[in-house]
Design a protein around this motif. Structure first.
Motif, PDB file in Angstrom:
ATOM      1  N   GLU A 166       0.570  -1.296  -0.011  1.00  0.00           N
ATOM      2  CA  GLU A 166       0.419  -0.035   0.093  1.00  0.00           C
ATOM      3  C   GLU A 166       0.649   0.905   0.548  1.00  0.00           C
ATOM      4  N   THR A 167       0.386   2.030  -0.713  1.00  0.00           N
ATOM      5  CA  THR A 167       1.507   3.735  -0.621  1.00  0.00           C
ATOM      6  C   THR A 167       1.039   3.946   0.604  1.00  0.00           C
ATOM      7  N   PRO A 168       2.568   4.210   1.188  1.00  0.00           N
ATOM      8  CA  PRO A 168       2.473   4.816   2.446  1.00  0.00           C
ATOM      9  C   PRO A 168       2.430   6.231   2.863  1.00  0.00           C
ATOM     10  N   ALA A 169       1.713   6.535   4.127  1.00  0.00           N
ATOM     11  CA  ALA A 169       1.093   8.336   4.016  1.00  0.00           C
ATOM     12  C   ALA A 169       1.984   9.176   3.721  1.00  0.00           C
ATOM     13  N   THR A 170       1.369  10.223   3.123  1.00  0.00           N
ATOM     14  CA  THR A 170       1.999  11.388   2.872  1.00  0.00           C
ATOM     15  C   THR A 170       3.428  11.631   4.471  1.00  0.00           C
ATOM     16  N   SER A 171       2.882  11.560   5.658  1.00  0.00           N
ATOM     17  CA  SER A 171       2.866  12.206   6.767  1.00  0.00           C
ATOM     18  C   SER A 171       4.847  11.597   7.064  1.00  0.00           C
ATOM     19  N   VAL A 172       4.458  10.125   6.451  1.00  0.00           N
ATOM     20  CA  VAL A 172       6.239   9.338   6.582  1.00  0.00           C
ATOM     21  C   VAL A 172       7.109  10.104   5.877  1.00  0.00           C
ATOM     22  N   PHE A 173       7.118  10.817   5.448  1.00  0.00           N
ATOM     23  CA  PHE A 173       7.605  11.398   4.540  1.00  0.00           C
ATOM     24  C   PHE A 173       7.974  13.169   4.866  1.00  0.00           C
ATOM     25  N   ALA A 174       7.739  13.287   5.686  1.00  0.00           N
ATOM     26  CA  ALA A 174       7.604  14.997   6.481  1.00  0.00           C
ATOM     27  C   ALA A 174       8.515  14.919   7.449  1.00  0.00           C
ATOM     28  N   PHE A 175       9.480  15.880   7.077  1.00  0.00           N
ATOM     29  CA  PHE A 175      10.852  15.638   7.794  1.00  0.00           C
ATOM     30  C   PHE A 175      10.874  17.062   7.979  1.00  0.00           C
ATOM     31  N   SER A 176      10.879  17.699   9.565  1.00  0.00           N
ATOM     32  CA  SER A 176      12.025  19.131   9.663  1.00  0.00           C
ATOM     33  C   SER A 176      12.136  18.755  10.707  1.00  0.00           C
ATOM     34  N   PRO A 177      13.589  19.691  10.763  1.00  0.00           N
ATOM     35  CA  PRO A 177      14.570  18.868  11.851  1.00  0.00           C
ATOM     36  C   PRO A 177      13.419  19.489  13.766  1.00  0.00           C
TER      37      PRO A 177
END
Lengths: 287, 370
Positions: free
Chosen positions: B238-249
């Motif tokens: 399944e396509t992973p949720a976009t929140s997984v790729f959100a990164f901020s220091p």
């Protein structure tokens, strides 16, 4: 005890069991030794917190040491995790071993086991009640370390949103939930120690021997777990999964390892619980 | 009396039965998981073509990596160590999320620590929970920089690289079916024809449904156990949720910024960029499986990265202990041979590296112009 006697008295077994469970919990949580152990466990976060506070003042905070130690100075909540990491290999299992070793062997040594067995509760149920008492103590021990860690961390260090292992930041309430989850997982891991201790305790009438044996078993398993040459058996050792609680601090939370840890430890509880049951129900209680 | 005895024996059988039931349950589970599934036969070329189309498939899962290259134990490469360099020895676990080529995340998982590489659009973030450091690289707009600098932790990338190495020097066969992460797979086997290659076989387990490679094994010539293996232990398509790729220091983290795409994701606190730009480029001698890489200024390169990693000089010292001294027309050099790679270090600082026998490496060193 003949079966006809118990049949007469077993009219309200549920209420008798719950009474016995209450008295067992009272016994476990009012024994001065057990309370002293809980107090010592609460000291671990205090000592750790003060040491880190002093270390950060003199600028010796960075580098080395247990996990999360660098994060503590930024967020006091991590003191709870570090305290659990530090106490999990020895202090917590030792505390559980003391209570578990005492459970049956203690009664046998003071001669109260025989009178306990006259109570119209069969031996299986008595064993279940004893196990419940030890697990309750394990939950209390993990909770004491976690709560003391949170409180001391909040007093000595800044608080606020918490940075997880994955680098994402969650609000404090969410992080406190995670601390609670970790404490529950740690208590569940200690249930295996409880079952082993309970079994050892049915073998002897000397509580100290039961406590020592249980502690030695735990430490031996931990040593085996550290020998890389036998890595193939590591997944079957109950201590191998103890530190998997770190997965609660990932984003998204990783459940694979913790699920396996719970299953492996449940297997130990079943096997050693069955051993304790077989021993206690076939044993001639003479004292 | 005998009745009591029988019941007593019966009671002791209960824990025995518990052990039997648990081990049987585990055994049956393992047997089911390893049973070779019946799949329609497919040719090697067919599999290769579908492999090439696999990158469109989103997935997420857990990967277990194990490297047994015969390298001496290096400082800081225990399985608890989480530097990306530590992947060359020992076992590691990673969680992988893949939505598209521009949305990828690999989390190297350790006890109470994590190292992440997150690519989200043109941003590449490298996070280390232990060092509390973030390095942020901005890729040039529109540029399709393939992350060659990241280690081939996820099987899809590793397989793509293995396929790139295919040329007429390789025999490609299908070796039946198997199961990886509970899914039926085809076993695609690449065998180098050159006898001077140290690589005996590369085995790819290709998912029967999605053609995503679920396992890559590199087996040294003459060996039976893989020297390097990376495999999914669990996978979801399944396509992973976009929140997984959100990164901020996170606040408090030490952040280093870089916009140099050539250094890629391995730029660390600035010093990585200097060492890469001031040294001559490595050259490749030979082709295919037997190609040898000549690194002109290996000694200074090692020193340069030493300041970035700290433990690097200790690593070099540990490695030097494992070398043997060899002589030839190239002079005298230090040779280190591992299961898959041979390394020859010459006193003038040149280093020759290849997945080839030491003989071929020495030939390459002798014929290389100074």
């Amino acid at each position: 005890m003949s079966t006809s006697d118990t049949a007469v008295l077993l009219d309200r077994p549920a209420s008798i069991s719950s009474r016995l469970l209450r008295s067992e919990l009272r016994l476990v949580f009012t024994r001065r030794r057990n309370l002293a152990i809980l107090a010592v466990l609460a000291c671990a976060p205090i000592l750790l917190g003060i040491a880190i506070k002093l270390g950060s003042r003199t600028g010796r905070g960075g580098g080395g040491g247990p996990a999360f130690i660098g994060q503590i100075t930024q967020n006091g909540l991590f003191l709870a995790f570090t305290s659990l990491v530090v106490t999990l290999p020895l202090f917590l299992p030792l505390a559980v071993a003391v209570v578990a070793g005492e459970s049956i062997a203690g009664e046998a040594s003071t001669g109260t086991l025989r009178s306990l067995l006259v109570v119209p509760v069969n031996r299986s149920r008595l064993l279940a009640i004893k196990f419940a008492g030890i697990v309750a103590y394990a939950v209390a021990a993990a909770a004491v370390v976690a709560v003391a860690g949170v409180l001391v961390g909040f007093v000595l260090f800044p608080t606020g949103p918490v940075t997880l292992l994955s680098g994402s930041v969650v609000p404090l309430g969410n992080a406190l939930m995670r601390v609670a989850l970790v404490a529950v997982y740690v208590a569940a891991m200690l249930a295996a120690v409880a079952a082993i201790g309970l079994f050892v305790s049915t073998l002897t009438e000397v509580p100290l021997a039961a406590m020592a044996t249980t502690a030695i078993v735990v430490v031996t398993v931990e040593i085996l777990d550290a020998v890389p040459q036998i890595a193939s058996i590591h997944p079957w050792l109950f201590t191998n999964w103890w530190l998997s609680f770190g997965d609660v601090l990932r984003d998204p939370v990783a459940l694979d390892q913790m699920t396996r840890g719970l299953l492996v430890n449940a297997a130990y509880v079943v096997v050693f619980g069955a051993l304790a049951w077989a021993r206690l129900t076939t044993r001639d209680v003479t004292s | 009396m005998s009745e009591v005895l029988r019941s007593r024996t019966a009671r002791w059988l209960v824990p025995g039965a518990a052990v039997v039931v648990i081990t049987a349950g585990v055994g049956i589970n393992a047997a089911v998981a390893s049973a070779d599934p019946a799949l329609p036969a497919r040719t090697a070329t067919d599999l290769l073509v579908s492999l090439a189309h696999a990158p469109g498939q989103p997935f997420s899962g857990t990967v277990a990596e194990n490297a047994d290259l015969g390298i001496p134990a290096l400082p800081g490469t225990a399985s608890t160590s989480l530097s990306w360099q530590s992947l060359i020895s020992g076992s590691h676990t990673a969680r992988v999320w893949y939505a598209s080529p521009s949305q990828v995340r690999v989390s190297l998982v350790g006890d109470l620590a994590e190292s992440d590489v997150v690519r989200s659009g043109s941003d590449v973030w490298v996070w280390s929970s232990r060092d509390n450091t973030v390095s942020h690289t901005v890729l040039p707009a529109g540029g399709t920089v393939t992350s060659d600098a990241t280690p081939p932790m996820d099987p899809a990338t590793a397989a793509a690289r293995a396929l790139a190495a295919i040329d007429p020097s390789t025999a490609v066969t299908v070796d039946g079916t198997s199961r990886v992460a509970g899914r039926p797979v085809y076993e695609l086997v690449l065998t180098p024809r050159a006898s001077s290659s140290l690589i005996g076989q590369i085995r790819l387990a290709v998912d029967s449904e999605t053609s995503v490679p679920l396992r890559v094994q590199v087996i040294a010539r003459g060996a039976t156990e893989p020297a390097f293996e990376t495999a999914f232990t669990s996978i979801s398509f399944e396509t992973p949720a976009t929140s997984v790729f959100a990164f901020s220091p996170p606040p408090g983290a030490q952040v280093s910024e870089s916009t140099l795409p050539t250094v890629g994701t391995q730029a660390r606190s600035g010093s990585g960029t200097t060492s890469a730009t001031t040294h001559p480029e490595p050259t490749v001698i030979g082709t295919g499986w037997t190609s040898v890489v000549e690194i002109p200024d290996a000694a200074t390169l090692a020193n340069g990265s030493g300041s970035a990693q700290g433990s690097s000089s200790a690593t070099t010292a540990a490695l030097m202990k494992a070398t043997t001294t060899v002589t030839g027309s190239f002079g005298t050099g230090q040779l280190m041979q591992t299961a898959l790679v041979s390394v020859l270090l010459l006193p003038d600082g040149r280093m020759f590296v290849g997945a080839v026998t030491p003989d071929l490496l020495e030939q390459a060193a002798a014929s290389a112009p100074r």
